[in-house]
Scaffold this active site. Structure first.
Site, mmCIF file in Angstrom:
data_model
loop_
_atom_site.group_PDB
_atom_site.id
_atom_site.type_symbol
_atom_site.label_atom_id
_atom_site.label_comp_id
_atom_site.label_asym_id
_atom_site.label_seq_id
_atom_site.Cartn_x
_atom_site.Cartn_y
_atom_site.Cartn_z
ATOM 1 N NE ARG A 230 -65.617 -41.383 101.252
ATOM 2 C CZ ARG A 230 -66.487 -41.511 100.084
ATOM 3 N NH1 ARG A 230 -66.044 -42.710 99.522
ATOM 4 N NH2 ARG A 230 -67.518 -40.675 99.934
ATOM 5 C CG ASP B 279 -61.696 -46.298 104.831
ATOM 6 O OD1 ASP B 279 -62.598 -46.645 104.228
ATOM 7 O OD2 ASP B 279 -60.468 -46.383 104.390
ATOM 8 C CE LYS C 23 -86.610 -40.356 99.365
ATOM 9 N NZ LYS C 23 -87.316 -39.744 98.313
ATOM 10 C CG ASP D 224 -91.966 -40.202 104.234
ATOM 11 O OD1 ASP D 224 -91.752 -39.043 104.009
ATOM 12 O OD2 ASP D 224 -92.482 -41.161 103.442
ATOM 13 C CG HIS D 225 -88.713 -34.894 104.443
ATOM 14 N ND1 HIS D 225 -88.586 -35.565 103.332
ATOM 15 C CD2 HIS D 225 -88.834 -33.637 103.972
ATOM 16 C CE1 HIS D 225 -88.759 -34.770 102.096
ATOM 17 N NE2 HIS D 225 -89.114 -33.526 102.645
ATOM 18 C CE LYS E 284 -92.619 -31.677 103.468
ATOM 19 N NZ LYS E 284 -91.839 -30.645 103.095
ATOM 20 C CD GLU F 187 -90.059 -31.788 94.212
ATOM 21 O OE1 GLU F 187 -89.307 -31.127 94.854
ATOM 22 O OE2 GLU F 187 -89.950 -32.746 93.609
ATOM 23 C CG HIS G 216 -92.136 -37.989 100.417
ATOM 24 N ND1 HIS G 216 -91.571 -38.398 101.596
ATOM 25 C CD2 HIS G 216 -91.101 -37.532 99.390
ATOM 26 C CE1 HIS G 216 -90.254 -38.365 101.708
ATOM 27 N NE2 HIS G 216 -90.025 -37.733 100.400
ATOM 28 C CE LYS H 299 -87.104 -34.460 91.635
ATOM 29 N NZ LYS H 299 -87.519 -33.882 92.870
HETATM 30 C C1 BG6 Z 1 -87.189 -35.788 98.559
HETATM 31 C C2 BG6 Z 1 -87.056 -36.321 97.373
HETATM 32 O O1 BG6 Z 1 -87.247 -36.996 99.676
HETATM 33 O O2 BG6 Z 1 -88.285 -34.885 98.659
HETATM 34 C C3 BG6 Z 1 -86.559 -34.989 96.539
HETATM 35 O O3 BG6 Z 1 -85.844 -37.015 97.090
HETATM 36 C C4 BG6 Z 1 -87.997 -34.114 96.494
HETATM 37 O O4 BG6 Z 1 -86.643 -35.608 95.029
HETATM 38 C C5 BG6 Z 1 -88.160 -33.818 97.941
HETATM 39 O O5 BG6 Z 1 -87.407 -32.960 95.711
HETATM 40 C C6 BG6 Z 1 -89.255 -32.749 98.271
HETATM 41 O O6 BG6 Z 1 -89.313 -32.311 99.612
HETATM 42 P P1 BG6 Z 1 -89.948 -31.177 99.997
HETATM 43 O O7 BG6 Z 1 -89.867 -31.194 101.589
HETATM 44 O O8 BG6 Z 1 -89.150 -30.243 99.337
HETATM 45 O O9 BG6 Z 1 -91.419 -31.059 99.644
#
Ligand code: BG6
Length: 495
Positions: free
Chosen positions: A46, A89, A152, A181-182, A186, A220, A244, A344
């Site tokens: 924006r 926008d 996501k 889904d990252h 990895k 974490e 994940h 967390k």
């Molecule tokens: C994300 C979550 O998908 O993954 C976060 O939304 C989380 O809350 C994160 O901290 C963890 O990813 P990574 O790669 O740091 O393990």
């Protein structure tokens, strides 16, 4: 590289994800020779920016967040000029016409076989709007020249995930849709497939005859930080387990695929999710634990409890910790519990998959029999340590016959001297190459939602909670220990 010319459109071009992950990943791909010869990265947002100002913004972020440290001037000179900005926008017609003009301009310059990738790095409530605008302005292209990458969270529950799938399916084909889904990008997570399906040693043991149980633990140390606004509507189950952790579970649990084909792999994973035992509402509390962190001390500094974080309700019932005991009802896994936990503000940042092997059939050594069998494990450490350890019993040197657990270790650091790419580098390259193996298919996302819905519904109905129920820097609520201790185990952690 010999990739098609690519126009990369980033919705959310001024956002955090682009700054921390996407821009550094694209730059690293460039420096390592993976970007197409001709490409253009168009950020949208924006705010008004000139191209020059936007290039400077991204340069600053890459300098701050790239795993390769500071940007090299000669590389930047060639990379930076490909970055452009187009204010958007979403509610205004004109801006999509501007975007279309931009796309057509680069297409004219790059040639007919140019591909366009739309990356939705925005809040999920904008996904439908953007997708619909792409359709309205005839920007959706076809399977060979256009793709959409969806970040996501993919839906807030089963219903909304289905709706979003339906909407996207009406605009794109499944082959054009890349749900991120990252974790799947990895390095160590990808290695799970190599480890299981490129070695013959493990497969014969990989079942209920030899495996006692599996633990998947993603802990974490960080708190929710400045993401309270998003997290309040999510919680640990939606934020981590639905995606994940269940994906990690699929990689442990899946049958051997017949090829490394995207749909073949994803079929095998969906089968795992479908075989998982759904909870009846009355079974939820026995098989799951939720928690929320209170204040505490981390590295000599006092940190606030979740309810005192920014943008968090001071009576919030959102969980920042979740542990669940699952079962997979099929021949391979019948009777083998899968314990998942994530949270967390815990004591360690560590992602571990622990495969606990069964006891030997007969004990001939007298020392410590009760505990010894628990030492025969395979520990796959995904991050921060990247290693695979096989823990076995061995004789301790000395005149007495005393056993001791020892580790056979494959450690990335000791084995390779190259840096591993970040998940987003792998995933962005895959999206440009048109490889969906590491992306979530629509049915996979829905199956995962289906599985967690009974937990979500049961939790939402019971709101008189003793939150916060664990202090920062702990291992989570005591009930999470009890969940696994009642079966005779404990959560495994690396020393
Ligand atoms: C994300 C979550 O998908 O993954 C976060 O939304 C989380 O809350 C994160 O901290 C963890 O990813 P990574 O790669 O740091 O393990």
């Amino acid at each position: 590289s010999n990739l098609k010319p690519t126009i990369f459109i980033i919705f959310g071009g001024t956002g955090d994800l682009n700054k921390r992950k996407l821009a550094p990943a694209l730059y690293n791909l460039y420096t390592e020779g993976y970007m197409p010869e001709k490409f253009s990265i168009i950020g949208t947002g924006r705010t008004e920016f000139t191209d020059e100002k936007y290039q400077q913004e991204l340069l600053d972020s890459i300098n701050e967040f790239s795993r390769n440290g500071k940007v090299k001037a000669d590389k930047w000179e060639k990379f930076g000029v490909n970055i452009h900005y187009c204010p958007i926008d979403i509610t205004s017609q004109k801006t999509f016409e501007d975007l279309k003009e931009n796309i057509e301009k680069y297409k004219a310059e790059f040639g007919e076989d140019t591909q366009v990738i739309y990356y939705l790095a925005v809040a999920p409530n904008f996904f439908p709007l953007i997708a619909e605008c792409l359709k309205k302005y005839k920007l959706t292209g076809n399977e060979s020249n256009s793709r959409i990458v969806v970040e996501k969270p993919f839906g807030h529950d089963l219903e909304s995930a289905k709706e979003l799938n339906l909407l996207l399916d009406g605009i794109f084909t499944e082959k054009q849709i890349y749900r991120i889904d990252h974790y799947l990008g990895k390095e160590t997570v990808q290695n799970m497939m190599a480890f299981r399906f490129a070695n013959s040693l493990f497969e014969p043991l990989w079942n209920r005859n030899y495996i006692d149980h599996v633990q998947i633990s993603v802990t974490e140390q960080l708190g929710v930080g400045d993401r309270g606004g998003y997290y309040e509507g999510s919680g640990a189950l939606r934020d981590m387990i639905q995606n994940h952790l269940l994906q990690l579970l699929c990689l442990v649990g899946m049958e051997a695929p017949i090829s490394f084909d995207a749909d073949e792999i994803r079929d095998r994973k969906v089968e795992v999710l479908k075989a998982m035992r759904p909870f009846k509402p009355e079974e939820v509390s026995y098989n799951s634990v939720r928690g929320q962190y209170g204040k505490g001390w981390v590295a000599g500094k006092e940190v606030p409890g979740y309810r005192h974080e920014n943008a968090v309700d001071s009576h919030s019932n959102t969980e920042t910790f979740a542990a669940v005991k699952f079962h997979i009802d099929n021949w391979r896994w019948q009777g083998v519990p899968f314990y998942l936990r994530t949270g967390k503000r815990l004591n360690q940042t560590s992602s571990l998959i622990t495969i606990q092997f069964k006891d030997v059939p007969h004990h001939i050594f007298s020392s410590n029999v009760a505990e010894i069998w628990q030492q025969n494990r395979l520990i796959i450490s995904l991050q921060p340590e990247m290693s695979i350890r096989l823990q076995v019993q061995a004789k301790r040197p000395g005149v007495d016959m005393v056993l001791n657990p020892v580790d056979m270790v494959f450690d990335y650091k000791g084995t390779y001297d190259t840096d591993t790419p970040e998940a987003y580098e792998t995933l962005l390259l895959d999206a440009m190459e048109g490889d969906q193996t590491l992306f979530m298919r629509g049915d996979q996302v829905e199956a995962a939602w289906e599985l967690v819905m009974p937990i979500i519904n049961t939790w939402e109905n019971k709101t008189s909670l003793n939150f916060p129920n664990y202090p920062a820097d702990s291992w989570g609520p005591e009930e999470a220990e009890a969940l696994i201790a009642r079966d005779g185990f404990h959560w495994f952690t690396l020393p």
